[in-house]
Structure formats: structure tokens, C-alpha cells
Design a protein around this motif. Structure first.
Motif, PDB file in Angstrom:
ATOM      1  N   ARG A 175       0.840  -1.197   0.000  1.00 18.90           N
ATOM      2  CA  ARG A 175       0.000   0.000   0.000  1.00 18.90           C
ATOM      3  C   ARG A 175       0.868   1.237   0.000  1.00 18.90           C
ATOM      4  O   ARG A 175       2.031   1.200   0.382  1.00 18.90           O
ATOM      5  CB  ARG A 175      -0.928   0.015   1.201  1.00 18.90           C
ATOM      6  CG  ARG A 175      -0.227  -0.131   2.542  1.00 18.90           C
ATOM      7  CD  ARG A 175      -0.210   1.143   3.324  1.00 18.90           C
ATOM      8  NE  ARG A 175       0.399   0.970   4.623  1.00 18.90           N
ATOM      9  CZ  ARG A 175       1.594   1.439   4.933  1.00 18.90           C
ATOM     10  NH1 ARG A 175       2.316   2.066   4.036  1.00 18.90           N
ATOM     11  NH2 ARG A 175       2.091   1.295   6.144  1.00 18.90           N
ATOM     12  N   LYS A 192     -17.295   1.509   7.869  1.00 16.42           N
ATOM     13  CA  LYS A 192     -16.669   0.191   8.013  1.00 16.42           C
ATOM     14  C   LYS A 192     -17.566  -0.840   7.354  1.00 16.42           C
ATOM     15  O   LYS A 192     -18.787  -0.681   7.291  1.00 16.42           O
ATOM     16  CB  LYS A 192     -16.489  -0.176   9.487  1.00 16.42           C
ATOM     17  CG  LYS A 192     -15.725   0.836  10.317  1.00 16.42           C
ATOM     18  CD  LYS A 192     -14.252   0.701  10.124  1.00 16.42           C
ATOM     19  CE  LYS A 192     -13.524   1.658  11.067  1.00 16.42           C
ATOM     20  NZ  LYS A 192     -12.210   1.955  10.627  1.00 16.42           N
ATOM     21  N   ASN A 193     -16.939  -1.923   6.882  1.00 13.91           N
ATOM     22  CA  ASN A 193     -17.741  -3.007   6.304  1.00 13.91           C
ATOM     23  C   ASN A 193     -18.280  -3.891   7.429  1.00 13.91           C
ATOM     24  O   ASN A 193     -18.061  -3.610   8.608  1.00 13.91           O
ATOM     25  CB  ASN A 193     -16.933  -3.803   5.270  1.00 13.91           C
ATOM     26  CG  ASN A 193     -15.777  -4.580   5.886  1.00 13.91           C
ATOM     27  OD1 ASN A 193     -15.708  -4.805   7.094  1.00 13.91           O
ATOM     28  ND2 ASN A 193     -14.845  -4.986   5.045  1.00 13.91           N
ATOM     29  N   LYS A 231     -17.285  -6.551   8.629  1.00 11.50           N
ATOM     30  CA  LYS A 231     -16.237  -7.146   9.464  1.00 11.50           C
ATOM     31  C   LYS A 231     -15.478  -6.093  10.266  1.00 11.50           C
ATOM     32  O   LYS A 231     -14.462  -6.387  10.885  1.00 11.50           O
ATOM     33  CB  LYS A 231     -15.258  -7.927   8.598  1.00 11.50           C
ATOM     34  CG  LYS A 231     -15.895  -9.103   7.888  1.00 11.50           C
ATOM     35  CD  LYS A 231     -14.880  -9.815   7.018  1.00 11.50           C
ATOM     36  CE  LYS A 231     -15.557 -10.966   6.275  1.00 11.50           C
ATOM     37  NZ  LYS A 231     -14.611 -11.668   5.406  1.00 11.50           N
ATOM     38  N   GLY A 232     -15.937  -4.837  10.218  1.00 13.56           N
ATOM     39  CA  GLY A 232     -15.288  -3.764  10.961  1.00 13.56           C
ATOM     40  C   GLY A 232     -14.058  -3.193  10.281  1.00 13.56           C
ATOM     41  O   GLY A 232     -13.325  -2.411  10.874  1.00 13.56           O
ATOM     42  N   LYS A 233     -13.816  -3.577   9.037  1.00 13.13           N
ATOM     43  CA  LYS A 233     -12.664  -3.060   8.294  1.00 13.13           C
ATOM     44  C   LYS A 233     -13.076  -1.849   7.466  1.00 13.13           C
ATOM     45  O   LYS A 233     -14.240  -1.718   7.099  1.00 13.13           O
ATOM     46  CB  LYS A 233     -12.092  -4.146   7.385  1.00 13.13           C
ATOM     47  CG  LYS A 233     -11.514  -5.309   8.171  1.00 13.13           C
ATOM     48  CD  LYS A 233     -10.790  -6.256   7.272  1.00 13.13           C
ATOM     49  CE  LYS A 233     -10.173  -7.347   8.131  1.00 13.13           C
ATOM     50  NZ  LYS A 233      -9.205  -8.116   7.401  1.00 13.13           N
ATOM     51  N   PRO A 234     -12.113  -0.972   7.148  1.00 15.54           N
ATOM     52  CA  PRO A 234     -12.455   0.215   6.352  1.00 15.54           C
ATOM     53  C   PRO A 234     -13.041  -0.169   4.988  1.00 15.54           C
ATOM     54  O   PRO A 234     -12.580  -1.117   4.351  1.00 15.54           O
ATOM     55  CB  PRO A 234     -11.108   0.921   6.170  1.00 15.54           C
ATOM     56  CG  PRO A 234     -10.225   0.397   7.255  1.00 15.54           C
ATOM     57  CD  PRO A 234     -10.698  -0.995   7.524  1.00 15.54           C
ATOM     58  N   LYS A 235     -14.039   0.588   4.569  1.00 17.25           N
ATOM     59  CA  LYS A 235     -14.595   0.396   3.237  1.00 17.25           C
ATOM     60  C   LYS A 235     -13.615   0.935   2.205  1.00 17.25           C
ATOM     61  O   LYS A 235     -12.723   1.711   2.541  1.00 17.25           O
ATOM     62  CB  LYS A 235     -15.934   1.124   3.107  1.00 17.25           C
ATOM     63  CG  LYS A 235     -17.045   0.497   3.921  1.00 17.25           C
ATOM     64  CD  LYS A 235     -18.350   1.211   3.663  1.00 17.25           C
ATOM     65  CE  LYS A 235     -19.484   0.531   4.403  1.00 17.25           C
ATOM     66  NZ  LYS A 235     -20.760   1.204   4.123  1.00 17.25           N
ATOM     67  N   SER A 295      -8.819   3.398   0.238  1.00 16.05           N
ATOM     68  CA  SER A 295      -9.434   3.360   1.565  1.00 16.05           C
ATOM     69  C   SER A 295      -9.052   4.603   2.347  1.00 16.05           C
ATOM     70  O   SER A 295      -8.138   5.323   1.966  1.00 16.05           O
ATOM     71  CB  SER A 295      -8.942   2.143   2.367  1.00 16.05           C
ATOM     72  OG  SER A 295      -9.324   0.955   1.769  1.00 16.05           O
ATOM     73  N   TRP A 303      -7.770   5.335   6.102  1.00 18.00           N
ATOM     74  CA  TRP A 303      -7.307   4.805   7.385  1.00 18.00           C
ATOM     75  C   TRP A 303      -7.031   5.993   8.294  1.00 18.00           C
ATOM     76  O   TRP A 303      -5.926   6.500   8.324  1.00 18.00           O
ATOM     77  CB  TRP A 303      -6.041   3.996   7.231  1.00 18.00           C
ATOM     78  CG  TRP A 303      -6.171   2.707   6.486  1.00 18.00           C
ATOM     79  CD1 TRP A 303      -7.279   2.188   5.883  1.00 18.00           C
ATOM     80  CD2 TRP A 303      -5.128   1.774   6.240  1.00 18.00           C
ATOM     81  NE1 TRP A 303      -6.992   1.002   5.287  1.00 18.00           N
ATOM     82  CE2 TRP A 303      -5.670   0.712   5.494  1.00 18.00           C
ATOM     83  CE3 TRP A 303      -3.785   1.722   6.570  1.00 18.00           C
ATOM     84  CZ2 TRP A 303      -4.916  -0.382   5.084  1.00 18.00           C
ATOM     85  CZ3 TRP A 303      -3.042   0.645   6.164  1.00 18.00           C
ATOM     86  CH2 TRP A 303      -3.609  -0.399   5.440  1.00 18.00           C
ATOM     87  N   ASN A 304      -8.015   6.421   9.019  1.00 14.22           N
ATOM     88  CA  ASN A 304      -7.901   7.535   9.953  1.00 14.22           C
ATOM     89  C   ASN A 304      -7.372   8.795   9.278  1.00 14.22           C
ATOM     90  O   ASN A 304      -8.120   9.511   8.652  1.00 14.22           O
ATOM     91  CB  ASN A 304      -7.056   7.157  11.175  1.00 14.22           C
ATOM     92  CG  ASN A 304      -7.682   6.032  11.957  1.00 14.22           C
ATOM     93  OD1 ASN A 304      -8.890   5.952  12.072  1.00 14.22           O
ATOM     94  ND2 ASN A 304      -6.867   5.146  12.469  1.00 14.22           N
ATOM     95  N   LYS A 311      -4.279   0.497  -2.282  1.00 13.32           N
ATOM     96  CA  LYS A 311      -3.825  -0.867  -1.988  1.00 13.32           C
ATOM     97  C   LYS A 311      -4.390  -1.843  -3.013  1.00 13.32           C
ATOM     98  O   LYS A 311      -4.978  -1.435  -3.998  1.00 13.32           O
ATOM     99  CB  LYS A 311      -4.237  -1.257  -0.569  1.00 13.32           C
ATOM    100  CG  LYS A 311      -5.745  -1.187  -0.329  1.00 13.32           C
ATOM    101  CD  LYS A 311      -6.091  -1.473   1.100  1.00 13.32           C
ATOM    102  CE  LYS A 311      -7.601  -1.580   1.242  1.00 13.32           C
ATOM    103  NZ  LYS A 311      -7.977  -2.182   2.483  1.00 13.32           N
TER     104      LYS A 311
END
Length: 189
Positions: free
Chosen positions: A93, A117-118, A120-124, A143, A145-146, A152
Motif C-alpha cells: 500500500r 466500516k464493512n 467485518k469492521g474493516k475500512p470500506k 481506503s 485509514w484515519n 492498496k
């Protein structure tokens, strides 16, 4: 920067003068590494003198992708010097710090989507068109990430195919083809 020398490092060095030479060499190398890191940080923070333009070859490629239709105005997102983590095949990434983005490039809807989040709690992520420095077209995932946008998915292939290395300066340009977000990656020489 901390540097630890073990007994293993000192094996074979018998004279105290040899040890002094060894430590002087280590100290010089540590200084070189620190200077290089400072240079990269300064380069990442430099500003432009005048508004840059997307090279014509990339404009032509965007036109080709859109079957001759005009794309929305291309916008410089960031000019970034790549770090070791940006070109690491393990990380796969490249990060784009939000605070260093020069021009907003997402619609409000895309921004809101990427904050979520999707299941599964991961970033969309958004699927984006990518024009590589070699002018090859591929796709990647964008994506949030904060405090960073992250490209990626196929990044390590882009790094390998284009010979990207730590210290390489890239410009990331946003464009749209029929409302789909695209990123053109231009290597600065």
C-alpha cells in the motif's frame, strides 16, 4: 536513532584502535541515514512554484480510457516522496496523508462512504482506475485509514512493474471517467 552493538559485531576486532575505527564508521553511517531521512522529510514538505500540469501523455491516456469523452478536470492530489513502507511488498500500500492533500478529490458521497466500516469492521474501499507511471491502466482500492488515504490491492505490482523505490518522487492526480474516480501516478524526474 538508537544503535546497538553486540559482542558478535565486535568478534575479530582485537585492537582497541580497530574498535575505535569500527565505531567511527558506524557513527558515520548512522549520520548518513539520519541526513537522508531529513532530506526526504523536507522534500515531502516543499511547495510548488506555480501550478503543475498533468503531462500530456497522461491526458491522452485518460481520453483513451473515456473513449474520447472529456474527463473532469484533473487535480493534483499530492506530490510525495516514497518511503520504505510505501514500496514494501509486505505492506502492499501507499499512504496519502490527508493533511498533505493539495486539492480535494472525493465527492461528499465518496468521503462519507470511506469513513464507514464493512460488516467485518474493516475500512470500506472504492475501486479506482489507476494509470501507472508506465501509462499502463490497472485498478486498485482506495481506503481511508484515519488520517491517511491508502491505495492498496495491486500496489505491490505497480511498484514492481514501474521500478519504484524509496526516495522516488511521485505525483498522484485525480480524474474521473463517467463519474468513476481514477488516479494517475506520475514519476517526477
Amino acid at each position: 536513532m538508537e544503535f546497538h552493538v553486540t559482542d558478535e559485531d565486535l568478534k575479530g576486532i582485537s585492537e582497541s584502535e580497530d574498535k575505535l575505527v569500527f565505531f567511527a564508521n558506524v557513527s558515520a553511517r548512522v549520520s548518513e541515514i539520519e541526513d537522508e531521512r531529513k532530506r526526504i522529510r523536507l522534500e515531502n514538505n516543499r511547495s510548488f512554484s506555480g501550478e503543475p500540469r498533468l503531462p500530456q501523455a497522461f491526458v491522452d491516456k485518460i481520453r483513451e480510457i473515456s473513449n474520447g469523452a472529456a474527463s473532469e478536470e484533473e487535480r493534483l492530489v499530492i506530490e510525495k516522496t516514497l518511503f520504505a513502507t510505501d514500496v514494501s511488498h509486505i505492506h502492499n500500500r501507499v499512504s496519502i496523508p490527508v493533511r498533505k492533500v493539495k486539492n480535494s478529490f472525493l465527492t461528499e458521497e465518496e468521503s462519507n462512504f470511506l469513513r464507514g466500516k464493512n460488516g467485518k469492521g474493516k475500512p470500506k474501499f472504492l475501486d479506482v482506475i489507476v494509470i501507472e507511471p508506465s501509462l499502463e491502466q490497472t485498478e486498485a482500492k482506495l481506503s481511508n485509514w484515519n488520517s491517511c488515504y491508502v491505495i492498496k490491492g495491486t500496489w505491490k505490482k505497480i511498484v514492481r512493474k514501474n521500478g519504484l523505490k524509496s526516495g522516488t518522487v511521485l505525483q498522484f492526480w485525480a480524474f474521473r471517467v463517467q463519474n468513476q474516480l481514477g488516479i494517475a501516478i506520475v514519476e517526477r524526474i
